[in-house]
Motif scaffolding. Structure first.
Motif, PDB file in Angstrom:
ATOM      1  N   THR A 127       0.854  -1.194   0.000  1.00 21.57           N
ATOM      2  CA  THR A 127       0.000   0.000   0.000  1.00 21.57           C
ATOM      3  C   THR A 127       0.885   1.237   0.000  1.00 21.57           C
ATOM      4  N   ASP A 128       0.308   2.359   0.235  1.00 24.32           N
ATOM      5  CA  ASP A 128       1.116   3.577   0.263  1.00 24.32           C
ATOM      6  C   ASP A 128       2.052   3.623   1.454  1.00 24.32           C
ATOM      7  N   GLU A 129       1.695   2.851   2.463  1.00 28.57           N
ATOM      8  CA  GLU A 129       2.552   2.868   3.649  1.00 28.57           C
ATOM      9  C   GLU A 129       3.896   2.207   3.375  1.00 28.57           C
ATOM     10  N   HIS A 130       3.926   1.372   2.377  1.00 31.99           N
ATOM     11  CA  HIS A 130       5.144   0.607   2.092  1.00 31.99           C
ATOM     12  C   HIS A 130       6.110   1.470   1.305  1.00 31.99           C
ATOM     13  N   TRP A 131       7.392   1.604   1.805  1.00 35.00           N
ATOM     14  CA  TRP A 131       8.361   2.436   1.079  1.00 35.00           C
ATOM     15  C   TRP A 131       9.711   1.736   1.041  1.00 35.00           C
ATOM     16  N   SER A 132      10.517   2.104   0.027  1.00 31.43           N
ATOM     17  CA  SER A 132      11.849   1.505  -0.114  1.00 31.43           C
ATOM     18  C   SER A 132      12.798   2.542  -0.697  1.00 31.43           C
ATOM     19  N   LEU A 133      14.101   2.301  -0.511  1.00 33.03           N
ATOM     20  CA  LEU A 133      15.119   3.213  -1.024  1.00 33.03           C
ATOM     21  C   LEU A 133      15.338   2.955  -2.502  1.00 33.03           C
ATOM     22  N   LYS A 134      15.620   4.009  -3.199  1.00 37.22           N
ATOM     23  CA  LYS A 134      16.030   3.802  -4.590  1.00 37.22           C
ATOM     24  C   LYS A 134      17.441   3.284  -4.577  1.00 37.22           C
ATOM     25  N   LYS A 135      17.724   2.366  -5.454  1.00 35.44           N
ATOM     26  CA  LYS A 135      19.061   1.745  -5.441  1.00 35.44           C
ATOM     27  C   LYS A 135      20.109   2.755  -5.878  1.00 35.44           C
TER      28      LYS A 135
END
Lengths: 239, 191
Positions: B32-40
Protein backbone atom coordinates in the motif's frame (compact mmCIF):
# COMPACT_ATOMS: atom_id res chain seq x y z
CA UNK A 1 60.88 -16.40 15.67
CA UNK A 2 61.97 -17.49 12.26
CA UNK A 3 59.32 -15.42 10.54
CA UNK A 4 60.61 -12.07 11.80
CA UNK A 5 61.36 -9.40 9.25
CA UNK A 6 63.28 -6.85 11.24
CA UNK A 7 63.76 -4.23 8.59
CA UNK A 8 61.96 -1.62 10.67
CA UNK A 9 60.40 -3.00 13.84
CA UNK A 10 57.52 -0.79 14.85
CA UNK A 11 55.95 -0.79 18.28
CA UNK A 12 52.19 -0.58 18.46
CA UNK A 13 49.96 0.28 21.41
CA UNK A 14 46.43 -0.99 21.98
CA UNK A 15 44.03 1.06 19.89
CA UNK A 16 46.48 1.79 17.11
CA UNK A 17 45.48 1.05 13.54
CA UNK A 18 47.49 -1.21 11.31
CA UNK A 19 47.54 0.13 7.79
CA UNK A 20 46.11 -2.35 5.36
CA UNK A 21 48.60 -1.28 2.73
CA UNK A 22 51.34 -2.84 4.81
CA UNK A 23 49.49 -6.09 4.73
CA UNK A 24 49.22 -7.96 1.44
CA UNK A 25 45.63 -7.79 0.32
CA UNK A 26 44.95 -11.02 -1.46
CA UNK A 27 41.85 -12.73 -0.30
CA UNK A 28 42.13 -13.82 3.29
CA UNK A 29 44.20 -12.01 5.86
CA UNK A 30 45.09 -14.01 8.93
CA UNK A 31 45.18 -12.05 12.12
CA UNK A 32 47.38 -13.55 14.77
CA UNK A 33 47.22 -12.91 18.46
CA UNK A 34 46.93 -9.26 19.46
CA UNK A 35 44.96 -8.03 16.46
CA UNK A 36 41.26 -7.40 15.95
CA UNK A 37 39.34 -6.58 12.81
CA UNK A 38 36.80 -3.78 13.00
CA UNK A 39 34.42 -2.17 10.58
CA UNK A 40 34.41 1.59 10.81
CA UNK A 41 32.30 3.64 8.36
CA UNK A 42 32.40 0.87 5.79
CA UNK A 43 36.16 0.70 6.05
CA UNK A 44 38.17 -2.29 7.16
CA UNK A 45 40.40 -1.54 10.04
CA UNK A 46 42.84 -3.75 11.87
CA UNK A 47 43.24 -2.64 15.42
CA UNK A 48 45.90 -3.67 17.85
CA UNK A 49 44.65 -5.07 21.13
CA UNK A 50 47.96 -5.89 22.80
CA UNK A 51 51.11 -3.74 22.91
CA UNK A 52 54.05 -5.10 21.01
CA UNK A 53 56.02 -5.29 17.81
CA UNK A 54 54.14 -6.08 14.63
CA UNK A 55 55.38 -9.04 12.63
CA UNK A 56 54.38 -10.27 9.24
CA UNK A 57 54.59 -13.94 8.61
CA UNK A 58 53.87 -16.50 5.94
CA UNK A 59 50.51 -16.70 4.20
CA UNK A 60 49.38 -13.12 4.82
CA UNK A 61 49.70 -13.54 8.54
CA UNK A 62 50.07 -10.53 10.77
CA UNK A 63 50.60 -10.72 14.48
CA UNK A 64 51.77 -8.72 17.45
CA UNK A 65 54.58 -10.04 19.60
CA UNK A 66 53.81 -8.96 23.14
CA UNK A 67 56.06 -9.30 26.15
CA UNK A 68 53.77 -11.22 28.46
CA UNK A 69 54.51 -13.40 31.42
CA UNK A 70 51.06 -14.84 31.96
CA UNK A 71 50.46 -17.94 29.92
CA UNK A 72 47.06 -18.41 28.32
CA UNK A 73 46.73 -21.87 26.80
CA UNK A 74 46.34 -22.01 23.05
CA UNK A 75 46.11 -24.88 20.61
CA UNK A 76 49.32 -26.50 19.34
CA UNK A 77 51.51 -24.80 21.91
CA UNK A 78 54.45 -26.81 23.18
CA UNK A 79 54.60 -26.51 26.94
CA UNK A 80 56.52 -27.87 29.87
CA UNK A 81 54.29 -29.09 32.63
CA UNK A 82 54.77 -30.55 36.07
CA UNK A 83 52.59 -33.43 37.17
CA UNK A 84 50.64 -32.56 40.28
CA UNK A 85 48.46 -35.63 40.65
CA UNK A 86 47.54 -38.79 38.86
CA UNK A 87 44.29 -40.58 38.55
CA UNK A 88 43.06 -43.63 36.71
CA UNK A 89 42.86 -42.20 33.22
CA UNK A 90 45.78 -39.86 33.28
CA UNK A 91 47.53 -37.04 35.02
CA UNK A 92 46.81 -33.55 36.18
CA UNK A 93 49.56 -31.23 34.98
CA UNK A 94 50.43 -27.70 36.02
CA UNK A 95 51.37 -25.62 32.99
CA UNK A 96 51.25 -22.21 34.59
CA UNK A 97 47.80 -21.30 33.35
CA UNK A 98 44.69 -20.47 35.34
CA UNK A 99 43.51 -24.09 35.17
CA UNK A 100 45.47 -27.29 35.53
CA UNK A 101 45.75 -29.27 32.37
CA UNK A 102 44.87 -32.89 31.85
CA UNK A 103 47.19 -35.36 30.23
CA UNK A 104 45.65 -38.61 29.16
CA UNK A 105 47.71 -41.64 30.10
CA UNK A 106 47.29 -43.01 26.59
CA UNK A 107 48.44 -39.86 24.81
CA UNK A 108 51.94 -41.15 24.26
CA UNK A 109 53.63 -42.92 21.42
CA UNK A 110 53.35 -46.70 21.17
CA UNK A 111 51.10 -47.09 24.15
CA UNK A 112 48.56 -49.75 24.94
CA UNK A 113 46.45 -50.13 28.02
CA UNK A 114 48.97 -52.47 29.50
CA UNK A 115 52.13 -50.56 28.64
CA UNK A 116 51.38 -47.08 29.88
CA UNK A 117 54.28 -44.85 30.86
CA UNK A 118 54.51 -44.58 34.60
CA UNK A 119 55.05 -40.92 35.47
CA UNK A 120 55.44 -39.90 39.08
CA UNK A 121 54.04 -36.82 40.76
CA UNK A 122 56.48 -33.95 40.38
CA UNK A 123 58.06 -35.12 37.16
CA UNK A 124 58.28 -32.85 34.12
CA UNK A 125 56.73 -33.47 30.74
CA UNK A 126 57.10 -31.76 27.39
CA UNK A 127 53.71 -31.84 25.76
CA UNK A 128 51.53 -30.16 23.18
CA UNK A 129 48.25 -28.46 24.02
CA UNK A 130 45.61 -30.35 22.10
CA UNK A 131 42.55 -28.61 23.46
CA UNK A 132 42.45 -25.06 24.75
CA UNK A 133 39.25 -23.27 25.55
CA UNK A 134 38.68 -20.47 27.99
CA UNK A 135 35.83 -22.34 29.66
CA UNK A 136 37.38 -25.77 29.89
CA UNK A 137 40.48 -27.31 31.33
CA UNK A 138 43.22 -27.52 28.72
CA UNK A 139 44.25 -30.95 27.51
CA UNK A 140 47.74 -32.08 26.65
CA UNK A 141 49.20 -34.72 24.40
CA UNK A 142 52.70 -36.08 24.17
CA UNK A 143 52.34 -36.67 20.46
CA UNK A 144 53.09 -34.70 17.36
CA UNK A 145 49.95 -33.41 15.69
CA UNK A 146 50.68 -34.57 12.16
CA UNK A 147 52.80 -37.66 12.53
CA UNK A 148 51.46 -39.17 15.73
CA UNK A 149 54.97 -39.88 16.95
CA UNK A 150 56.71 -38.67 20.06
CA UNK A 151 59.31 -36.51 18.23
CA UNK A 152 60.68 -34.79 21.29
CA UNK A 153 57.60 -34.87 23.51
CA UNK A 154 57.48 -36.95 26.64
CA UNK A 155 59.01 -37.03 30.06
CA UNK A 156 62.00 -34.80 30.80
CA UNK A 157 64.30 -36.65 33.12
CA UNK A 158 66.76 -34.97 35.47
CA UNK A 159 67.91 -31.49 34.59
CA UNK A 160 66.50 -28.21 35.82
CA UNK A 161 63.49 -26.15 34.85
CA UNK A 162 63.72 -22.37 34.65
CA UNK A 163 60.47 -20.55 35.38
CA UNK A 164 59.36 -16.94 35.25
CA UNK A 165 60.57 -16.16 31.76
CA UNK A 166 58.51 -13.95 29.52
CA UNK A 167 56.65 -15.66 26.71
CA UNK A 168 58.29 -13.57 24.00
CA UNK A 169 61.75 -14.57 25.26
CA UNK A 170 60.76 -18.22 25.03
CA UNK A 171 59.50 -17.73 21.51
CA UNK A 172 62.87 -16.32 20.50
CA UNK A 173 64.61 -19.34 21.98
CA UNK A 174 62.47 -21.58 19.82
CA UNK A 175 64.09 -20.54 16.56
CA UNK A 176 66.61 -23.12 15.34
CA UNK A 177 69.39 -20.58 14.70
CA UNK A 178 69.17 -18.82 18.02
CA UNK A 179 72.49 -17.11 18.68
CA UNK A 180 72.56 -17.71 22.43
CA UNK A 181 71.93 -21.45 22.21
CA UNK A 182 74.36 -21.93 19.35
CA UNK A 183 77.05 -20.08 21.28
CA UNK A 184 76.39 -22.11 24.42
CA UNK A 185 76.46 -25.28 22.37
CA UNK A 186 80.00 -24.67 21.19
CA UNK A 187 81.29 -24.47 24.74
CA UNK A 188 79.08 -26.82 26.71
CA UNK A 189 77.22 -29.95 25.66
CA UNK A 190 73.65 -29.79 26.88
CA UNK A 191 70.09 -30.41 25.91
CA UNK A 192 67.21 -28.05 26.20
CA UNK A 193 63.44 -28.01 25.93
CA UNK A 194 61.70 -24.68 25.49
CA UNK A 195 58.10 -24.35 26.60
CA UNK A 196 55.84 -21.63 25.33
CA UNK A 197 54.44 -21.16 28.80
CA UNK A 198 57.49 -19.27 30.01
CA UNK A 199 59.43 -22.32 31.16
CA UNK A 200 62.67 -23.74 29.86
CA UNK A 201 64.15 -27.09 30.87
CA UNK A 202 67.82 -27.78 30.51
CA UNK A 203 70.12 -30.65 31.33
CA UNK A 204 73.87 -30.90 31.12
CA UNK A 205 76.67 -32.94 32.55
CA UNK A 206 77.40 -31.08 35.74
CA UNK A 207 75.50 -28.75 38.04
CA UNK A 208 77.79 -25.73 37.43
CA UNK A 209 77.20 -25.97 33.68
CA UNK A 210 73.46 -26.25 34.21
CA UNK A 211 73.56 -23.13 36.38
CA UNK A 212 75.63 -21.41 33.70
CA UNK A 213 73.06 -22.21 31.04
CA UNK A 214 70.13 -21.06 33.15
CA UNK A 215 71.86 -17.80 34.07
CA UNK A 216 72.71 -17.12 30.45
CA UNK A 217 69.12 -17.66 29.42
CA UNK A 218 67.72 -15.46 32.17
CA UNK A 219 70.11 -12.58 31.52
CA UNK A 220 69.92 -12.60 27.75
CA UNK A 221 66.37 -11.43 27.24
CA UNK A 222 67.08 -7.84 26.26
CA UNK A 223 70.41 -8.39 24.54
CA UNK A 224 70.92 -8.59 20.82
CA UNK A 225 72.77 -11.43 19.14
CA UNK A 226 76.30 -10.09 19.52
CA UNK A 227 75.78 -9.16 23.14
CA UNK A 228 74.37 -12.60 23.82
CA UNK A 229 77.49 -14.26 22.43
CA UNK A 230 79.65 -11.94 24.54
CA UNK A 231 77.62 -12.84 27.62
CA UNK A 232 78.13 -16.53 26.96
CA UNK A 233 81.86 -16.09 26.53
CA UNK A 234 82.25 -14.07 29.70
CA UNK A 235 80.21 -16.50 31.75
CA UNK A 236 82.05 -19.52 30.41
CA UNK A 237 85.34 -17.80 31.20
CA UNK A 238 84.28 -17.37 34.82
CA UNK A 239 83.15 -20.96 35.19
CA UNK B 1 -22.98 -21.65 12.33
CA UNK B 2 -19.58 -20.93 13.84
CA UNK B 3 -16.88 -19.24 11.81
CA UNK B 4 -14.49 -22.08 12.52
CA UNK B 5 -16.85 -24.55 10.94
CA UNK B 6 -17.30 -22.29 7.94
CA UNK B 7 -13.54 -22.05 7.40
CA UNK B 8 -13.07 -25.78 7.22
CA UNK B 9 -12.12 -27.10 3.83
CA UNK B 10 -15.11 -29.32 3.15
CA UNK B 11 -17.50 -26.47 3.91
CA UNK B 12 -15.66 -24.18 1.52
CA UNK B 13 -15.60 -26.81 -1.20
CA UNK B 14 -19.37 -27.20 -0.84
CA UNK B 15 -19.75 -23.46 -1.39
CA UNK B 16 -17.55 -23.59 -4.46
CA UNK B 17 -14.62 -21.68 -2.98
CA UNK B 18 -11.14 -23.11 -3.64
CA UNK B 19 -9.31 -23.11 -0.26
CA UNK B 20 -5.84 -22.94 -1.86
CA UNK B 21 -6.57 -19.71 -3.68
CA UNK B 22 -7.69 -18.02 -0.51
CA UNK B 23 -4.52 -19.05 1.25
CA UNK B 24 -2.37 -17.63 -1.53
CA UNK B 25 -4.16 -14.32 -1.47
CA UNK B 26 -3.67 -14.05 2.23
CA UNK B 27 0.04 -14.86 2.04
CA UNK B 28 0.78 -12.29 -0.65
CA UNK B 29 2.52 -9.16 0.72
CA UNK B 30 0.24 -6.22 0.83
CA UNK B 31 1.69 -3.20 -0.90
CA UNK B 32 0.00 0.00 0.00
CA UNK B 33 1.12 3.58 0.26
CA UNK B 34 2.55 2.87 3.65
CA UNK B 35 5.14 0.61 2.09
CA UNK B 36 8.36 2.44 1.08
CA UNK B 37 11.85 1.51 -0.11
CA UNK B 38 15.12 3.21 -1.02
CA UNK B 39 16.03 3.80 -4.59
CA UNK B 40 19.06 1.75 -5.44
CA UNK B 41 22.18 3.95 -5.35
CA UNK B 42 25.17 2.13 -6.86
CA UNK B 43 27.68 4.55 -5.30
CA UNK B 44 26.79 3.70 -1.75
CA UNK B 45 29.58 1.66 -0.09
CA UNK B 46 28.56 -1.84 0.75
CA UNK B 47 29.27 -3.57 4.00
CA UNK B 48 31.29 -6.29 2.34
CA UNK B 49 35.02 -6.04 2.90
CA UNK B 50 37.63 -6.43 0.22
CA UNK B 51 39.31 -9.32 1.98
CA UNK B 52 38.28 -11.90 4.50
CA UNK B 53 39.76 -11.87 7.94
CA UNK B 54 40.60 -15.01 9.83
CA UNK B 55 41.77 -15.25 13.39
CA UNK B 56 44.64 -17.36 14.57
CA UNK B 57 44.69 -17.50 18.32
CA UNK B 58 47.97 -19.21 19.06
CA UNK B 59 51.61 -18.56 18.31
CA UNK B 60 52.25 -22.30 18.20
CA UNK B 61 50.39 -22.88 14.97
CA UNK B 62 52.14 -19.96 13.31
CA UNK B 63 55.57 -21.17 14.32
CA UNK B 64 54.95 -24.71 13.11
CA UNK B 65 53.72 -23.34 9.78
CA UNK B 66 56.76 -21.18 9.25
CA UNK B 67 58.95 -24.20 9.89
CA UNK B 68 57.16 -26.29 7.33
CA UNK B 69 57.55 -23.70 4.63
CA UNK B 70 60.80 -22.01 5.54
CA UNK B 71 63.83 -23.77 6.82
CA UNK B 72 63.10 -27.45 6.38
CA UNK B 73 66.50 -28.05 4.90
CA UNK B 74 68.44 -26.22 7.54
CA UNK B 75 66.83 -27.56 10.68
CA UNK B 76 68.42 -30.59 12.15
CA UNK B 77 67.08 -32.90 14.77
CA UNK B 78 63.46 -33.69 15.58
CA UNK B 79 60.54 -32.06 13.87
CA UNK B 80 59.58 -30.30 17.08
CA UNK B 81 61.17 -26.91 17.58
CA UNK B 82 62.04 -26.19 21.14
CA UNK B 83 63.72 -29.47 21.81
CA UNK B 84 67.40 -29.37 21.00
CA UNK B 85 70.64 -30.95 21.99
CA UNK B 86 74.15 -29.57 21.62
CA UNK B 87 77.47 -31.35 21.76
CA UNK B 88 75.97 -34.79 21.31
CA UNK B 89 74.40 -34.62 24.74
CA UNK B 90 71.25 -36.42 23.68
CA UNK B 91 72.07 -38.72 20.82
CA UNK B 92 68.46 -39.38 19.89
CA UNK B 93 67.80 -35.70 19.38
CA UNK B 94 70.95 -35.16 17.38
CA UNK B 95 70.77 -38.39 15.47
CA UNK B 96 69.32 -36.73 12.41
CA UNK B 97 72.41 -34.63 11.89
CA UNK B 98 74.68 -35.98 9.21
CA UNK B 99 78.21 -36.71 10.31
CA UNK B 100 79.65 -34.62 7.53
CA UNK B 101 77.72 -31.60 8.71
CA UNK B 102 78.94 -32.21 12.23
CA UNK B 103 82.55 -32.40 11.10
CA UNK B 104 82.13 -29.17 9.21
CA UNK B 105 80.82 -27.52 12.35
CA UNK B 106 83.77 -28.83 14.33
CA UNK B 107 86.21 -27.42 11.80
CA UNK B 108 84.54 -24.03 11.87
CA UNK B 109 84.65 -23.88 15.63
CA UNK B 110 88.31 -24.80 15.70
CA UNK B 111 89.21 -22.09 13.26
CA UNK B 112 87.40 -19.39 15.20
CA UNK B 113 89.53 -16.62 16.59
CA UNK B 114 88.50 -16.81 20.20
CA UNK B 115 91.67 -16.35 22.21
CA UNK B 116 90.11 -17.63 25.39
CA UNK B 117 91.28 -20.71 27.17
CA UNK B 118 87.75 -22.00 26.91
CA UNK B 119 88.48 -23.15 23.41
CA UNK B 120 90.71 -25.72 24.96
CA UNK B 121 87.78 -26.91 27.02
CA UNK B 122 85.66 -27.27 23.91
CA UNK B 123 88.21 -29.38 22.10
CA UNK B 124 88.88 -31.49 25.14
CA UNK B 125 85.26 -32.47 25.51
CA UNK B 126 85.15 -33.55 21.90
CA UNK B 127 88.51 -35.20 22.29
CA UNK B 128 87.23 -37.04 25.31
CA UNK B 129 84.38 -38.46 23.32
CA UNK B 130 86.61 -39.32 20.41
CA UNK B 131 89.01 -41.03 22.71
CA UNK B 132 86.18 -43.08 24.10
CA UNK B 133 85.55 -44.21 20.57
CA UNK B 134 89.24 -44.73 20.05
CA UNK B 135 89.68 -46.89 23.09
CA UNK B 136 87.35 -49.37 21.49
CA UNK B 137 89.01 -49.08 18.12
CA UNK B 138 92.65 -49.16 19.23
CA UNK B 139 92.44 -52.73 20.40
CA UNK B 140 90.64 -53.90 17.29
CA UNK B 141 91.68 -52.00 14.22
CA UNK B 142 95.09 -50.67 13.45
CA UNK B 143 94.15 -47.65 11.39
CA UNK B 144 92.91 -44.98 13.78
CA UNK B 145 93.62 -42.15 11.40
CA UNK B 146 90.03 -42.41 10.15
CA UNK B 147 88.68 -40.56 13.18
CA UNK B 148 87.15 -37.13 12.53
CA UNK B 149 89.18 -34.04 11.91
CA UNK B 150 88.58 -32.38 15.23
CA UNK B 151 91.94 -33.26 16.77
CA UNK B 152 93.56 -29.89 17.25
CA UNK B 153 97.13 -31.04 17.07
CA UNK B 154 98.45 -27.55 17.53
CA UNK B 155 96.32 -27.00 20.57
CA UNK B 156 96.77 -30.31 22.26
CA UNK B 157 99.80 -29.30 24.28
CA UNK B 158 98.12 -26.21 25.58
CA UNK B 159 94.82 -27.86 26.31
CA UNK B 160 96.13 -30.20 28.90
CA UNK B 161 97.48 -27.36 30.98
CA UNK B 162 94.43 -25.22 30.45
CA UNK B 163 92.08 -28.00 31.28
CA UNK B 164 93.68 -28.58 34.63
CA UNK B 165 93.48 -24.92 35.51
CA UNK B 166 89.97 -24.16 34.35
CA UNK B 167 87.67 -27.02 34.99
CA UNK B 168 87.65 -28.20 38.54
CA UNK B 169 85.47 -31.18 37.90
CA UNK B 170 87.55 -33.21 35.49
CA UNK B 171 87.52 -36.83 36.33
CA UNK B 172 90.82 -38.24 37.45
CA UNK B 173 90.34 -41.29 35.23
CA UNK B 174 90.41 -39.03 32.18
CA UNK B 175 93.63 -37.40 33.29
CA UNK B 176 95.31 -40.75 33.68
CA UNK B 177 93.85 -42.14 30.48
CA UNK B 178 94.95 -39.23 28.32
CA UNK B 179 98.75 -39.48 28.62
CA UNK B 180 98.64 -43.14 27.69
CA UNK B 181 96.75 -42.45 24.49
CA UNK B 182 98.95 -39.49 23.66
CA UNK B 183 102.01 -41.67 23.66
CA UNK B 184 100.34 -44.01 21.19
CA UNK B 185 99.50 -41.18 18.85
CA UNK B 186 102.93 -39.58 19.03
CA UNK B 187 104.49 -42.90 18.13
CA UNK B 188 102.18 -43.25 15.15
CA UNK B 189 103.00 -39.76 13.98
CA UNK B 190 106.67 -40.51 14.00
CA UNK B 191 105.99 -43.63 11.99
Amino acid sequence: MSEVKESSPSYYFPGDDVKLSNVIEQGTVRLGPGLVHQKHDHEDKIKVSRPGILHQGVKNTVLVDTRMKRYIPAMNDQVIGQITSRFAEGYRVDIGSAHSAQLNALAFENVTRKSKPNLTVGSLVYARVSLADRDMEPELECLDAATGKASGFGELKEGYMITGLSLSHCRKLLSPQNALLQALGTYVPFEIAVGMNGRVWTHSETIPTTILISNCIKQSEFLNDDEQVQLVKSMVKNL
Amino acid sequence: MSSKLMSMKFMQKARGIDPRQTEEELSKPIVTDEHWSLKKAPDAPSNKSACKFEYESSYGSLISESEDKGNTQETDGPAVAGRASFGLFNKELEGNKKESAENEENDEEQESDAPYKMEGLETTERERRNQERLSKMVRGKSSTQVKPKNDGHKKRKATDMDRDIISLDTEKSEATAKPKKKKNKSKKKKN
